[in-house]
Design an enzyme around this catalytic site. Structure first.
Site, PDB file in Angstrom:
ATOM      1  N   LYS A 209     -35.964 -86.030  51.752  1.00 54.90           N
ATOM      2  CA  LYS A 209     -36.718 -85.937  50.671  1.00 54.90           C
ATOM      3  C   LYS A 209     -38.123 -86.695  51.164  1.00 54.90           C
ATOM      4  O   LYS A 209     -39.080 -86.191  50.784  1.00 54.90           O
ATOM      5  CB  LYS A 209     -36.377 -86.189  49.302  1.00 54.90           C
TER       6      LYS A 209
ATOM      7  N   SER B 286     -58.307 -73.130  67.159  1.00 56.76           N
ATOM      8  CA  SER B 286     -56.995 -72.998  66.206  1.00 56.76           C
ATOM      9  C   SER B 286     -57.265 -71.997  65.003  1.00 56.76           C
ATOM     10  O   SER B 286     -57.181 -70.808  65.302  1.00 56.76           O
ATOM     11  CB  SER B 286     -56.645 -74.547  65.889  1.00 56.76           C
TER      12      SER B 286
END
Length: 268
Positions: free
Chosen positions: A140, A88
């Site tokens: 949020k 990765s």
């Protein structure tokens, strides 16, 4: 005089930068500092030894960009050498190298993106704990641990993942001179061996770190017996023996990276 002699000696050395464990802000700081030293001391070649499952996206990108800049601006020869695991984000930073060498049995691949979050809503219900949230907008508190994601939140996060994944695929395609379609055939999160990576065009050669050193010496026009100069001190025997050191490092990384896009092989 002594300084000139010292710097002259380093021009006949091969820098060694070791990247171990999950890539995070501290890793980025150490590597960028080491690359600055390479630039200041005019070290002609570097072996980037990678033994990492990957890590945070932005930190991996900054290391990659710094490697590319050093090569382009200073002509430094950089060879990435894969250890036990280079997956990765470990692959991503290697794309900044001129050449890549892997052990045949290296665990590599895992090209993809993941965002992790925890949902302990049912546990909180059992113990009678709830949270009151006042927020400026509906998203949020996305990935809040005390509730399930909404379908709109899933779409927002998926779009973020898709964009970040495209950045990864584009970088691999450009660095390895492969088409985007070819990269996508193996950039689906799977892991593969170093030998498979060679067949896929992800790495250039199979070999050890010593082979990488010899290759770096050849590219930089240095003698074959040119020694390493460690730009990041290797972990000492004592540090390796600290009980739970690796587990604590993993726990710390999990905490600080929660909710962040990760280029990370999660099987480590």
């Amino acid at each position: 005089m002594l300084k000139r002699l010292f710097l002259g000696g380093l021009r006949r050395r091969i820098g060694r930068i070791e990247v171990t464990g999950a890539i995070d802000g501290k890793t980025r700081e150490r590597v960028l500092k080491a690359l600055k030293e390479v630039e200041e001391k005019h070290i002609p070649a570097v072996v980037l030894r990678i033994d990492s499952p990957g890590g945070t996206v932005a930190d991996s990108q900054e290391i990659y960009n710094a490697l590319l800049r050093l090569r382009e601006q200073k002509g430094t020869h950089i060879i990435a050498s894969f250890g036990n695991i280079a997956a990765s984000g470990g692959i991503y930073i290697a794309m900044g190298a001129e050449k890549i060498m892997s052990n045949p049995g290296t665990i590599t691949g895992s090209i993809g993106v993941i965002i992790r979050g925890n949902n302990i809503e049912r546990l909180l219900d059992k113990v009678g704990i709830s949270f009151k949230v006042i927020k400026s907008g509906p998203y949020k508190d996305i990935l809040s641990f005390d509730r399930e994601l909404t379908s709109e939140e899933r779409n927002i996060l998926q779009e973020l993942i898709d964009i970040t994944y495209s950045q990864f695929v584009q970088t691999v395609a450009t660095a390895r001179k492969l088409s985007l379609n070819v990269v996508r055939t193996f950039a689906d999160g799977r892991i593969f061996s170093g030998e498979q990576a060679l067949n896929l065009g992800v790495v250039d050669r199979l070999g050890t770190e010593e082979d990488a050193r010899l290759w770096a010496a050849e590219l930089a026009g240095l003698e074959p017996d040119t020694k390493f100069y460690d730009l990041i001190p290797r972990r000492t025997g004592l540090a390796r023996l600290i009980p739970g050191g690796d587990a604590l490092a993993r726990l710390h990384f999990d905490v600080v990276s929660s909710g962040l896009p990760l280029w990370l092989y999660t099987g480590f």
